[in-house]
Design an enzyme around this catalytic site. Structure first.
Site, short mmCIF file in Angstrom:
data_model
loop_
_atom_site.label_atom_id
_atom_site.label_comp_id
_atom_site.label_asym_id
_atom_site.label_seq_id
_atom_site.Cartn_x
_atom_site.Cartn_y
_atom_site.Cartn_z
N ASP A 45 0.82 -1.21 0.00
CA ASP A 45 0.00 0.00 0.00
C ASP A 45 0.86 1.26 0.00
O ASP A 45 1.88 1.33 0.69
CB ASP A 45 -0.87 -0.02 1.27
CG ASP A 45 -1.88 1.11 1.30
OD1 ASP A 45 -2.90 0.99 0.61
OD2 ASP A 45 -1.65 2.10 2.02
N GLU A 47 13.30 -15.85 -0.79
CA GLU A 47 13.45 -17.07 0.01
C GLU A 47 12.22 -17.96 -0.10
O GLU A 47 12.29 -19.17 0.10
CB GLU A 47 13.63 -16.71 1.49
CG GLU A 47 14.97 -16.11 1.84
CD GLU A 47 14.97 -15.65 3.31
OE1 GLU A 47 14.36 -16.33 4.15
OE2 GLU A 47 15.56 -14.59 3.58
C1 GLC Z 1 -4.13 3.21 -0.45
C2 GLC Z 1 -5.38 2.36 -0.33
C3 GLC Z 1 -6.49 3.22 0.17
C4 GLC Z 1 -6.11 3.78 1.52
C5 GLC Z 1 -4.76 4.50 1.48
C6 GLC Z 1 -4.22 4.72 2.86
O1 GLC Z 1 -4.26 4.20 -1.41
O2 GLC Z 1 -5.67 1.75 -1.56
O3 GLC Z 1 -7.71 2.53 0.24
O4 GLC Z 1 -7.09 4.67 1.97
O5 GLC Z 1 -3.80 3.75 0.80
O6 GLC Z 1 -3.81 3.50 3.40
#
Ligand code: GLC
Length: 535
Positions: A213, A255
Site C-alpha cells: 500500500d 526465500e
Molecule cells: C491506499 C489504499 C487506500 C487507503 C490508502 C491509505 O491508497 O488503496 O484505500 O485509503 O492507501 O492507506
C-alpha cells in the site's frame, strides 16, 4: 469450471496472471451479520475457480478499528474478528490453493492504526521517548508550539485537512492520511525489521504475494521541510531511500518464491520503472491505464508507454480498470469525462450506464488481450455501477476529510449481489449490509447472470478461459482506421476494439472467437465493441 492455467510450481505465474481483488467486508457474508467475512469467501471459492482467476488479492483483513476500511492496521499477525480467525485464513489459503488459486495479502507500511501497540506505547511514553522515534513526532511552530510543524497536505483527495495532530502533552505527530493512521518512521531500523518479519509471517502461511500500500510514500525527509519552499527531492513522495527498503524485501520474498505488487502512483514512467528493477518489486499497478479516458489514441499511447517503460527492467505490465478506491468502470465510461481523477469526481455526475457497460465490456476484452497481468476488482465481472450512498450512511474518511466535497469511495464498495431472490441480494442472511445496496442490485446478481449468455459475468468467464491463446509474447499493432485499436499477439490471436462512432470492418481473420457485443448485419464491429479473432 475453469482450469487453473498455472501449475502450482510455476514460478512465473504472476507474469500473465488474472488476479481478483477481494474487499472482504463487501464480498460475501457467511454469518449473516451484515459484514463480509472469510466464511463468505470460503463458500464462494468455487465461484472464483469457475471465473478462472489465478490469484486473490485480499485488501487488509487484519484487526482494525476500520477508520479507513482496514487500511488502519492494529495487528498484522491476526485477522479482524469481524472477518474470522487466523486459523480460518490459513484454511482459506490452503483451500484456494487446492483450486489452483494463489493468495496475495495487503501490507500497509506507511502507517499503522493509532490502536497499534506501537502507537499506544508512543502516546503513553511521552515527548522525547524512544517509543516516539518509531513515528514522526515533532514540537509545533508558533510561540507555544500551537501551529503544525509543516505545511504538508492530506493525501486524501480534495482534502485540506491537516496531516498533523497534537497530543495533550504538546507533541504533534504526522499522518498523511487520517489522524487514526500515524506514519511510521522508515529511517528507524525497528520499523524495517518488523515489516520483514511480517512478510515472513505471511509467506510462511502459504501466501504467494504481497500488495504494498502507498508504496512510494514511506520515506520522509528527516527535516520535514515545507512544501512551499519547493524542496527537491520531494520530502515524502518517491524518495531514493525507498529502493534499499524494497531490495531488502525482495531478498525475503525470494526465500519463499513470493512476489510483490506495489501501489505506486507516479506520473513519471522512468521513476515508476525504478521500482520494478530486477532486485526490487516484481510488478506495480498501472494507474496510467486505469486513469485513461475512453479514447483510442490516448489508450494506445498509454499501452505503448506502459510496455516501453517495463521493457528495460524486464517486468511484466499490469492492466487495471478499477479498484476499491476509484469510480467503478461502467459508471466512469458512461460519463462525459471518462478519465479517472480523484480531483474532478463530484456527486451527481451524470452517467449513461448502457453506454458505460458497452465500453466496459469492450475494455474487458482489451485488457485481457494485453501482455502482462490483469487485475479485476470484485463486482467488475458483474458490471456493477458506482452506487450513490446516502449521506447518513457514508463510511469513507475521504468524504469526511474533504468536508463532504469529495464523494468518497463507498460507492464502489457496496456488498455484492449473489442471488436475485434472496434478502440483501444474497450477500448475507439476517442483518442489513454495512453499506446499503441500491434497489436494482438484484438485477446484477450472480445467479441471474449465470443463466444469461449475454451477461457481463458470462463474458468474463469466456474471456478468461480463452485468454491463454494470446500467449505471453509481445504485441504488434495492426493498421486500423482512426478510433480503432487492433493488435496481434505472437500466438496468432488478434484483438480489435472500436472506439470510433461508426462501425469498423474487421481485419482478415479465420474465425471470430469472442465479441463484447453482436456484430452488425454487415459483419462489422459496432462502436464501443471489441472482438477477439484467430488470424
Ligand atoms: C491506499 C489504499 C487506500 C487507503 C490508502 C491509505 O491508497 O488503496 O484505500 O485509503 O492507501 O492507506
Amino acid at each position: 469450471m475453469g482450469q487453473p492455467r498455472h501449475a502450482p510450481e510455476d514460478p512465473d505465474w504472476w507474469r500473465t496472471a488474472v488476479i481478483y481483488q477481494v474487499y472482504v467486508r463487501s464480498f460475501a457474508d457467511g454469518d449473516g451479520d451484515g459484514t463480509g467475512d472469510l466464511a463468505g469467501v470460503r463458500s464462494r471459492l468455487p465461484y472464483l475457480a469457475g471465473l478462472g482467476v489465478d490469484a486473490l488479492w485480499f485488501s487488509p483483513w487484519y484487526p482494525s478499528p476500520m477508520k479507513d476500511g482496514g487500511y488502519d492496521v492494529a495487528d498484522y499477525r491476526a485477522i479482524d474478528p469481524a472477518f474470522g480467525t487466523l486459523a480460518e485464513a490459513e484454511k482459506l489459503i490452503a483451500e484456494a490453493r487446492e483450486l489452483g488459486i494463489r493468495t496475495i495479502v495487503d501490507i500497509v507500511p506507511n502507517h499503522v492504526s493509532d490502536q497499534h501497540p506501537w502507537f499506544r506505547a508512543a502516546r503513553a511514553a511521552g515527548p522525547g521517548s524512544a517509543e516516539r522515534e518509531l513515528f514522526h513526532f515533532r514540537r509545533g511552530r508558533g510561540t507555544d508550539g500551537e501551529l503544525p510543524p509543516n505545511d504538508w497536505p492530506s493525501q486524501f483527495a480534495g482534502s485540506t485537512a491537516p496531516v498533523w495532530t497534537r497530543l495533550p502533552d504538546g507533541d504533534w505527530y504526522l499522518h498523511l492520511f487520517t489522524p487514526e493512521q500515524p506514519d511510521l518512521n522508515w529511517a528507524h531500523p525497528a520499523v524495517r525489521q518488523e515489516h520483514e518479519d511480517v512478510l515472513r509471517f505471511w509467506f510462511e502461511r502459504g501466501v504467494a504475494g504481497v500488495r504494498i500500500d502507498s508504496a512510494a510514500l514511506l520515506a520522509k525527509d528527516p527535516d520535514l521541510p515545507d512544501l512551499a519552499t519547493r524542496p527537491r527531492p520531494h520530502p515524502f513522495v518517491d524518495r531514493d531511500e525507498l529502493h534499499a527498503v524494497y531490495r531488502s524485501w525482495r531478498r525475503v520474498a525470494d526465500e519463499y518464491g513470493g512476489v510483490f505488487v506495489g501501489e505506486v502512483w507516479l506520473p513519471d514512467p522512468e521513476r515508476f520503472a525504478r521500482y520494478l528493477r530486477p532486485d526490487e518489486l516484481h510488478t506495480a499497478f498501472n494507474f496510467a491505464f486505469l486513469s485513461c479516458p475512453w479514447d483510442a489514441a490516448r489508450l494506445r499511447a498509454a499501452i505503448d508507454t506502459t510496455l516501453a517503460e517495463h521493457a528495460p527492467v524486464g517486468a511484466p505490465a499490469t492492466w487495471v480498470l478499477c479498484n476499491h478506491d476509484v469510480t467503478r468502470t461502467v459508471t466512469r465510461y458512461g460519463r462525459e469525462d471518462t478519465a479517472f481523477d480523484f480531483a474532478t469526481k463530484a456527486f451527481g455526475t451524470p452517467a449513461d450506464l448502457a453506454l458505460g457497460t458497452r465500453r466496459a465490456r469492450a475494455a474487458a476484452l482489451l485488457s485481457l488481450a494485453l501482455p502482462g497481468a490483469v487485475y479485476l476488482y470484485q463486482g467488475e465481472e458483474l458490471g456493477l455501477p458506482e452506487a450513490d450512498v446516502p449521506a447518513d450512511r457514508v463510511q469513507d474518511p475521504m468524504y469526511f476529510r474533504s468536508g463532504g466535497a469529495a464523494p468518497g469511495r463507498d460507492g464502489c464498495r457496496i456488498p455484492l449481489p449473489w442471488a436475485e431472490d434472496m434478502p440483501y441480494a444474497g450477500f448475507g442472511a439476517h442483518e442489513e449490509p454495512w453499506l446499503p445496496q441500491p434497489a436494482d442490485w438484484p438485477s446484477y446478481a450472480v445467479d441471474r447472470q449465470e443463466r444469461d449468455p449475454d451477461s457481463m459475468l458470462t463474458l468474463y468467464r469466456r474471456a478468461i478461459a480463452l485468454r491463454p491463446m494470446f500467449g505471453d509474447g509481445p504485441l504488434s499493432w495492426l493498421p486500423a482506421p482512426d478510433g480503432v485499436l487492433a493488435f496481434s499477439r505472437a500466438g496468432g490471436a488478434l484483438c480489435v476494439v472500436n472506439l470510433a462512432p461508426t462501425p469498423a470492418v474487421l481485419p482478415p481473420h479465420s474465425r471470430s472467437l469472442l465479441t463484447s457485443g453482436p456484430l452488425d448485419e454487415a459483419g462489422r464491429l459496432p462502436p464501443d465493441t471489441a472482438a477477439w479473432l484467430r488470424a
